[in-house]
Design an enzyme around this catalytic site. Structure first.
Site, mmCIF file in Angstrom:
data_model
loop_
_atom_site.group_PDB
_atom_site.id
_atom_site.type_symbol
_atom_site.label_atom_id
_atom_site.label_comp_id
_atom_site.label_asym_id
_atom_site.label_seq_id
_atom_site.Cartn_x
_atom_site.Cartn_y
_atom_site.Cartn_z
ATOM 1 C CB THR A 203 -0.949 0.081 0.945
ATOM 2 O OG1 THR A 203 -1.821 -0.835 1.406
ATOM 3 C CG2 THR A 203 -1.589 1.390 1.282
ATOM 4 N N GLY A 233 -10.015 -3.942 2.718
ATOM 5 C CA GLY A 233 -8.809 -3.591 3.939
ATOM 6 C C GLY A 233 -9.336 -2.906 5.144
ATOM 7 C CG ASP A 234 -5.838 -0.855 7.004
ATOM 8 O OD1 ASP A 234 -5.643 -1.889 5.386
ATOM 9 O OD2 ASP A 234 -4.615 -0.504 7.458
HETATM 10 N N1 ASP Z 1 -3.131 -2.586 4.483
HETATM 11 C C1 ASP Z 1 -3.620 -3.274 2.709
HETATM 12 C C2 ASP Z 1 -4.646 -3.357 3.313
HETATM 13 O O1 ASP Z 1 -4.945 -4.744 3.917
HETATM 14 C C3 ASP Z 1 -2.329 -3.611 2.334
HETATM 15 C C4 ASP Z 1 -1.315 -2.888 2.584
HETATM 16 O O2 ASP Z 1 -0.998 -2.695 3.673
HETATM 17 O O3 ASP Z 1 -0.284 -4.109 2.102
HETATM 18 O O4 ASP Z 1 -5.195 -3.894 2.041
#
Ligand code: ASP
Length: 352
Positions: A203, A233-234
């Site tokens: 991300t 996701g978050d």
């Molecule tokens: N946080 C992101 C998600 O869970 C992925 C990531 O940051 O690697 O979609």
């Protein structure tokens, strides 16, 4: 009645005193103009081009939100970053689904999109949601229709490189299904090389403070690779993958989104900073909170520690910054207006 009034008076006095103690650095903008004017941009470790671009725009007098979005657009457009935008790793059906959120400190507004297909700059659609709707979050088909309405161009986001990765994952998923990776007459257990095709996260989060002292942030991602279609996701969830309070600071995350979703880490970091913690301390406290709240054995190593990682990034109103991960190996990019560089994040645990 009198007693009640007195109690109320005392409580008010104590609270005012506590607030004054907790927040001196955020309430005296007038008396500390040089500190307030200190500009800063921070991002996840894949954002060195983003922090450079965002600071360049901030130094030209632009609003921090426009600056950080222009920064992450570079990474969204980069086919070689397989965790964001164009060329991001797809879901289990080979379709790239993107999540993004933006938050604008001075107006305390936010916009977000989730499970958005075919649009390579979800951060720009998220900003449009913020500016041109009464909503905060649009998902899936609704988000795509909204993007079309505003003239965003649709394109296939799956590059040859990410398609090949997805095919490799699918062919090595199981020895029980009918897909086979390339093999020879002598090979046995075909399709069992899962170690080579592990699910990955990735991300970009980018936070900035501009010349007006205003703070904004953006998070944008293709999410967990090979996810179940529709998994969010978050990153597009305000309070989890991104949070900004213009009077305190901003925080964002990368890593296992499911952990941030159940701990609301970004809002937590901002609240820790409101209580007087430095950005790095606040990020470490959010890591500790996730450790405490990770109860499921399948998510723990043999010492009970999370078997996944998350990394947080934070800035405060004074232009101070910090980053921390549960496990070592996290990195962040920082541009303080004089240098643009990548550094290691603080961490709780070190892998030996
Ligand atoms: N946080 C992101 C998600 O869970 C992925 C990531 O940051 O690697 O979609």
């Amino acid at each position: 009645m009198e007693a009640l009034n007195r109690r109320t008076f005392l409580r008010t006095t104590v609270l005012t005193g506590a607030a004054a103690l907790a927040l001196p650095e955020f309430s005296d903008a007038q008396s500390r103009p040089s500190i307030e004017r200190k500009t800063v941009v921070i991002s996840s470790g894949n954002g060195i081009a983003a922090t450079a671009k965002a600071m360049e725009m901030i130094q030209q007098g632009n609003d921090a939100l426009d600056a950080v979005i222009a920064g992450v657009n570079i990474v969204e457009n980069d086919p070689n970053d397989m965790t964001v935008g164009y060329g991001g790793l797809p879901n289990e059906e080979g379709i790239v689904e993107l999540d993004s959120s933006v938050m604008h400190g001075p107006t305390h507004r936010a916009g977000a999109v989730a499970s958005l297909q075919n649009i390579k700059n979800p951060s720009l659609v998220a900003k449009m949601v913020m500016e041109r709707t009464d909503h905060v979050l649009l998902v899936g088909e609704g988000a795509l229709k909204f993007a079309r309405m505003h003239g965003f161009t649709e394109e296939n986001l799956l590059t040859e490189q990410s398609r090949e990765m997805w095919v490799k994952w699918k062919e090595n998923l199981s020895t029980e299904d009918d897909y086979l990776p390339p093999h020879t007459i002598d090979d046995k257990n075909i399709g069992s090389k899962m170690s080579e095709v592990m699910k990955t996260y990735g991300t970009i989060n980018c936070l900035g403070k501009d010349q007006q002292g205003n703070i904004s942030g953006v998070t944008t991602t293709s999410g967990m690779s090979y996810k179940i279609p529709g998994r969010v996701g978050d990153s597009p969830i305000i309070g989890a993958g991104l949070y900004v309070d213009n009077s305190v600071g901003a925080a964002g995350s990368t890593g296992r989104g499911e952990a941030n979703l159940v701990s609301c880490s970004s809002v937590l970091i901002v609240e820790f900073m409101r209580q007087g913690k430095s950005p790095e301390e606040a990020c470490l406290m959010a890591c500790k909170r996730i450790v405490e709240q990770t109860k499921m054995k399948r998510l723990q190593d043999d010492q009970g520690r999370p078997n996944f990682n998350v990394t947080f990034y934070a800035i405060n109103k004074r232009g101070e910054h910090g980053s921390a991960s549960i496990w070592n190996g996290g990195t962040y990019c920082l541009n303080d207006g004089t240098s643009n560089k990548k550094s290691d994040s603080a961490f709780l645990y070190k892998r030996i």
